[in-house]
Design a protein around this motif. Structure first.
Motif, short mmCIF file in Angstrom:
data_model
loop_
_atom_site.label_atom_id
_atom_site.label_comp_id
_atom_site.label_asym_id
_atom_site.label_seq_id
_atom_site.Cartn_x
_atom_site.Cartn_y
_atom_site.Cartn_z
N SER A 59 -3.87 7.56 64.23
CA SER A 59 -2.42 7.69 64.58
C SER A 59 -1.94 8.84 63.44
N THR A 60 -0.93 9.76 63.59
CA THR A 60 0.38 9.73 62.68
C THR A 60 0.91 9.39 62.05
N ARG A 61 0.59 8.89 60.39
CA ARG A 61 1.51 7.98 60.07
C ARG A 61 2.40 8.49 58.75
N PHE A 62 3.85 8.35 59.22
CA PHE A 62 4.58 9.58 58.39
C PHE A 62 4.81 8.34 56.64
N THR A 63 5.01 8.81 56.28
CA THR A 63 4.59 8.26 54.29
C THR A 63 6.07 8.20 54.38
N GLN A 64 6.84 9.14 54.89
CA GLN A 64 8.36 8.96 54.15
C GLN A 64 9.51 9.20 55.25
N THR A 364 6.43 14.14 55.23
CA THR A 364 6.98 15.15 55.20
C THR A 364 8.54 14.45 55.60
N PRO A 365 9.64 13.54 55.58
CA PRO A 365 10.56 12.95 55.79
C PRO A 365 11.39 13.27 56.87
N VAL A 366 11.09 12.06 57.58
CA VAL A 366 11.81 11.94 58.92
C VAL A 366 12.34 10.62 59.12
N TRP A 367 12.93 10.31 60.47
CA TRP A 367 13.91 9.28 60.65
C TRP A 367 13.71 9.27 62.09
N LEU A 368 14.12 7.75 62.55
CA LEU A 368 14.00 7.76 63.68
C LEU A 368 15.25 7.82 64.79
N GLY A 401 6.07 26.85 66.21
CA GLY A 401 7.57 26.24 66.12
C GLY A 401 7.13 25.21 63.76
N THR A 402 8.12 25.65 62.97
CA THR A 402 8.70 25.02 61.66
C THR A 402 9.47 24.19 61.49
N PHE A 403 9.04 22.98 60.71
CA PHE A 403 9.95 22.42 60.42
C PHE A 403 10.88 22.15 59.59
N PRO A 404 11.80 22.26 59.62
CA PRO A 404 12.78 21.96 59.04
C PRO A 404 13.14 20.02 57.62
N GLU A 405 12.19 20.94 56.43
CA GLU A 405 12.47 20.14 55.79
C GLU A 405 13.43 19.74 54.40
N GLU A 406 14.57 20.62 55.15
CA GLU A 406 16.11 20.40 53.91
C GLU A 406 17.04 19.27 54.31
N ARG A 407 16.65 19.12 56.01
CA ARG A 407 17.71 18.60 56.49
C ARG A 407 18.70 16.71 55.95
N PRO A 408 19.44 16.90 56.45
CA PRO A 408 19.86 15.68 55.44
C PRO A 408 20.28 14.55 56.61
N PHE A 409 19.66 13.85 55.77
CA PHE A 409 20.07 11.88 56.79
C PHE A 409 21.17 11.68 56.27
N TYR A 410 21.63 11.15 57.27
CA TYR A 410 22.91 10.49 56.15
C TYR A 410 22.80 8.61 56.53
N GLN A 417 27.42 4.34 50.69
CA GLN A 417 26.69 5.34 51.87
C GLN A 417 25.84 5.70 50.17
N SER A 418 24.02 6.98 51.82
CA SER A 418 23.60 6.97 51.59
C SER A 418 22.94 8.70 51.83
N VAL A 419 21.99 9.42 51.75
CA VAL A 419 21.60 10.66 52.03
C VAL A 419 20.04 11.08 51.34
N ARG A 420 20.24 11.48 51.63
CA ARG A 420 18.11 12.00 52.16
C ARG A 420 17.82 13.69 52.63
N LYS A 421 18.12 14.39 51.80
CA LYS A 421 17.75 15.72 52.02
C LYS A 421 16.65 16.18 51.08
N GLY A 422 15.93 16.71 52.18
CA GLY A 422 14.33 17.24 51.60
C GLY A 422 13.66 16.35 50.26
N ALA A 423 14.01 16.76 48.63
CA ALA A 423 13.09 15.98 47.52
C ALA A 423 14.37 14.80 47.17
N TRP A 424 14.96 14.96 47.87
CA TRP A 424 16.38 14.10 47.30
C TRP A 424 16.68 13.11 48.15
N PHE A 425 17.10 11.93 46.94
CA PHE A 425 17.56 11.08 47.38
C PHE A 425 18.97 10.42 46.88
#
Length: 515
Positions: A59-64, A364-368, A401-410, A417-425
Motif C-alpha cells: 500500500s501507499t502509507r500516508f504518515t501524516q 505529504t499531509p492529507v486528510w480523509l 498534475g501536482t498536489f497542493p501541499e500548502e492547503r489548510p485542514f480545519y 480550534q486547530s488547523v494544519r497547513k503545510g508544515a505548520w499546526f
C-alpha cells in the motif's frame, strides 16, 4: 520479532495499473477509535495483525494523515460530503436538537459513484442517520445497507436488532447480555471480575447461550455476500466496523487469554484489534475467491484518534490522555478523542491500488476529506467544485498534475480550534486565546510552541481560524458559552424541533439517560 517493511523510493511504476484499470472496485475499511499504534505494522508489539500488515506492505502509507473530526458522527459526515467540519452538515456527535442526520441533498460520494454505474453498499456502523430520517443510507447514495444506524446504537457488540435496508433484523438471543455493566468497567476498582466473563481458553462464555450473536460475525458475512453478489460489476463497499470502539468486549481474548497480569480492558482492546484484523483477512480472501482482488482499490483508515483512556488533568490543570500502560498504543501525539490536537486527529491511513506489489510512503499531509474526490476520480465521474478535499491520485503513483501541499485542514470541537497547513499546526483552546504553533514533523508531541519565533505564521493561521467557520444555528460554535448552547436546546424544545432518537429498547436504559 515482528518486522516492518522499509519502503522504496516512490515510483509511479510500482502502481502503474492504477489509472489503466477502468472503474476499479473500491473496498473502504473504516475502523472505529483505532489507536495510532494498534497495528503491528505501526509499532504494536503485544500482538500481531498479520492481514493488515500484509496490506500495508503493498500500500501507499500516508504518515501524516488526519481525519476530519475527533469523534464519530462528524468524522463520517465530513467524509461522506467532502466538506470540513466548519461547514459540513454534521459538526459534533449531537446538536442542541439531538443526533442530526445527513440532510437531503448532501450529495455524498456514494451518490456520485451510483451515477457512475457502481453498486454501493455500507456494512457496519452508519452513524449519520436513523430509521425514517433523511440520513438513512438508502437515501444517501447506497444501494445496500446492513448494520447499525445511529452511532449510539453501535455501542453494543450484542445488539437487540440490526438493520438491513428497510427491514429490521431482531436478535432476540442477545436479550440477556449485560450491556449496561460494561459502561461501569472503566470506573470499577475490581476490573478483574470482568475477566470472569471469559473461560479458561479465553472464549466469551456468553456466546455459548443459544441464539447469542456477536455482531462482527454478521458484518463479515454480509460484506462477503455483497462482494459475491456484485462480482461482475463495479462495486463500492464501505465496511465501517465498530471495532475496537468501547465498551470493550470480544468473542475471544486471543493472544491475551493467558495475560492475567494485564488490565482486562487492555486485554480486550488488543483482542478486538486482532478481531478487526481477521475481518480484513476474510474480506481480502473473498475478493480473491470471487476474482475481484486484482481489480479492487483497498483503503484503510480510522475515524478519529486515541480514545482508550479518558482524559485527565496534570498538575497545571491541562488535559492529557494517558497512554495505556500495557499496550502503549497511543502514539506520540498530544491529546486524544474529542480533542482537535494531533492526538485526536492523526490516524493510520493507507491505500492499496490494483497491481501494487510494493510499499510506498508519502509524508505529504492529507486528510480523509480527500477520499470523496479520490473515489469519484477512480470511478471516472466528475468531481464537484465545492469540496474541501483534493483527489489523491498524484500521490498514489499515477495521475497527472501536482498536489497542493500548502492547503489548510480545519478542525474544531466546541470552542477548541486547530488547523494544519503545510508544515505548520496551529491550535487554540478558544477564539479569544492565543494561538500555539507547532512543527509536527520535528515535534510530534507538540511540546514546543513556536508562535513567538514565527509571529507571521501565527498571524496567518489565526486569521484563517477567525474566518473559516460558518456558524450553525444548532451546534456549539467556537466562542459560544454553555448558557448560549442551553438556550439553543430550550429553543429546540419550545419550537418542537427536538430530533426523536431511534434506539433499541436496551439503549433507552443507558446510564447517562437516567435523570
Amino acid at each position: 520479532m515482528l518486522t516492518t517493511c522499509t519502503a522504496p523510493a516512490a515510483a509511479p511504476s510500482v502502481v502503474a495499473r492504477d489509472i489503466s484499470v477502468p472503474q476499479p472496485n473500491i473496498l473502504f475499511i473504516f475502523s472505529d477509535d483505532l489507536s495510532f499504534r494498534d497495528l503491528s505494522a505501526y509499532g504494536q508489539r503485544n500482538y500481531a495483525t498479520p492481514h493488515l500488515d500484509a496490506l500495508v506492505r503493498r500500500s501507499t502509507r500516508f504518515t501524516q494523515a488526519y481525519t476530519a473530526a475527533p469523534e464519530c458522527a462528524p468524522s463520517r459526515g465530513c467524509l461522506l460530503t467532502g466538506k470540513h467540519v466548519g461547514r459540513g452538515p454534521i459538526r459534533i456527535n449531537s446538536s442542541a436538537r439531538g443526533f442530526e442526520p445527513l440532510p437531503a441533498g448532501s450529495n455524498t460520494f456514494a451518490e456520485k459513484l451510483q451515477q457512475a454505474g457502481y453498486r454501493t453498499g455500507v456494512v457496519g456502523k452508519w452513524g449519520v442517520g436513523y430509521r425514517g430520517s433523511t440520513g438513512e443510507p438508502l437515501r444517501q447514495g447506497f444501494d445496500y445497507h446492513f448494520g447499525y444506524l445511529s452511532h449510539y446504537e453501535a455501542h453494543s457488540y450484542f445488539p437487540l436488532e440490526l438493520f438491513e435496508n428497510e427491514e429490521t433484523l431482531p436478535l432476540r438471543g442477545n436479550d440477556a447480555f449485560p450491556l449496561e455493566t460494561l459502561y461501569a468497567k472503566k470506573g470499577t476498582e475490581n476490573k478483574a471480575s470482568f475477566a470472569e466473563m471469559y473461560n479458561a481458553s479465553g472464549k466469551l462464555e456468553y456466546l455459548e447461550r443459544p441464539g447469542a450473536t456477536y455482531a462482527p460475525d454478521l458484518m463479515d458475512q454480509k460484506a462477503a455476500a455483497f462482494i459475491e453478489e456484485n462480482k461482475d460489476r463495479p462495486f463500492f463497499l464501505f465496511f465501517t466496523t465498530n471495532l475496537p470502539h468501547g465498551p470493550s468486549i470480544v468473542d475471544d481474548l486471543r493472544a491475551f487469554s493467558t495475560r492475567e497480569e494485564m488490565d482486562i480492558n487492555s486485554r480486550e482492546w488488543g483482542a478486538m484489534v486482532q478481531r478487526l484484523d481477521e475481518s480484513v483477512g476474510r474480506l481480502i480472501a473473498q475478493l480473491k475467491a470471487t476474482g475481484t482482488y486484482d481489480n479492487t482499490v483497498i483503503v484503510f483508515a480510522s475515524d478519529n484518534g486515541y480514545s482508550m483512556h479518558n482524559p485527565k488533568q496534570d498538575v497545571a490543570g491541562e488535559q492529557y490522555w494517558p497512554d495505556d500502560p500495557w499496550l502503549l498504543n497511543k502514539g506520540p501525539f498530544l491529546g486524544g478523542k474529542f480533542s482537535v490536537r494531533e492526538g485526536g486527529m492523526r490516524v493510520p491511513f493507507f491505500v492499496s491500488m490494483p497491481g501494487q506489489l510494493e510499499s510506498r510512503v508519502v509524508s505529504t499531509p492529507v486528510w480523509l476529506v480527500d477520499l470523496y474526490p479520490t473515489f469519484v476520480r477512480l470511478a471516472g465521474g466528475e468531481v464537484p467544485a465545492d469540496l474541501d478535499g483534493v483527489a489523491l491520485q498524484p500521490l498514489l503513483g499515477g495521475g497527472a498534475g501536482t498536489f497542493p501541499e500548502e492547503r489548510p485542514f480545519y478542525f474544531y470541537k466546541n470552542n477548541e480550534q486547530s488547523v494544519r497547513k503545510g508544515a505548520w499546526f496551529g491550535w487554540r483552546a478558544h477564539p479569544a486565546a492565543a494561538l500555539e504553533v507547532y512543527l509536527p514533523e520535528e515535534d510530534q508531541a507538540c511540546a514546543f510552541d513556536l508562535a513567538g519565533v514565527y509571529p507571521a505564521v501565527a498571524a496567518e493561521l489565526s486569521q484563517y481560524l477567525d474566518t473559516v467557520h460558518q456558524d450553525h444555528p444548532w451546534y456549539w460554535n467556537p466562542g459560544e458559552r454553555a448558557e448560549d448552547y442551553q438556550a439553543k436546546i430550550a429553543l429546540a424544545e419550545k419550537t418542537g424541533q427536538i430530533i426523536p432518537r431511534y434506539r433499541p429498547n436496551r439503549m433507552a436504559r443507558m446510564p447517562w439517560e437516567r435523570k
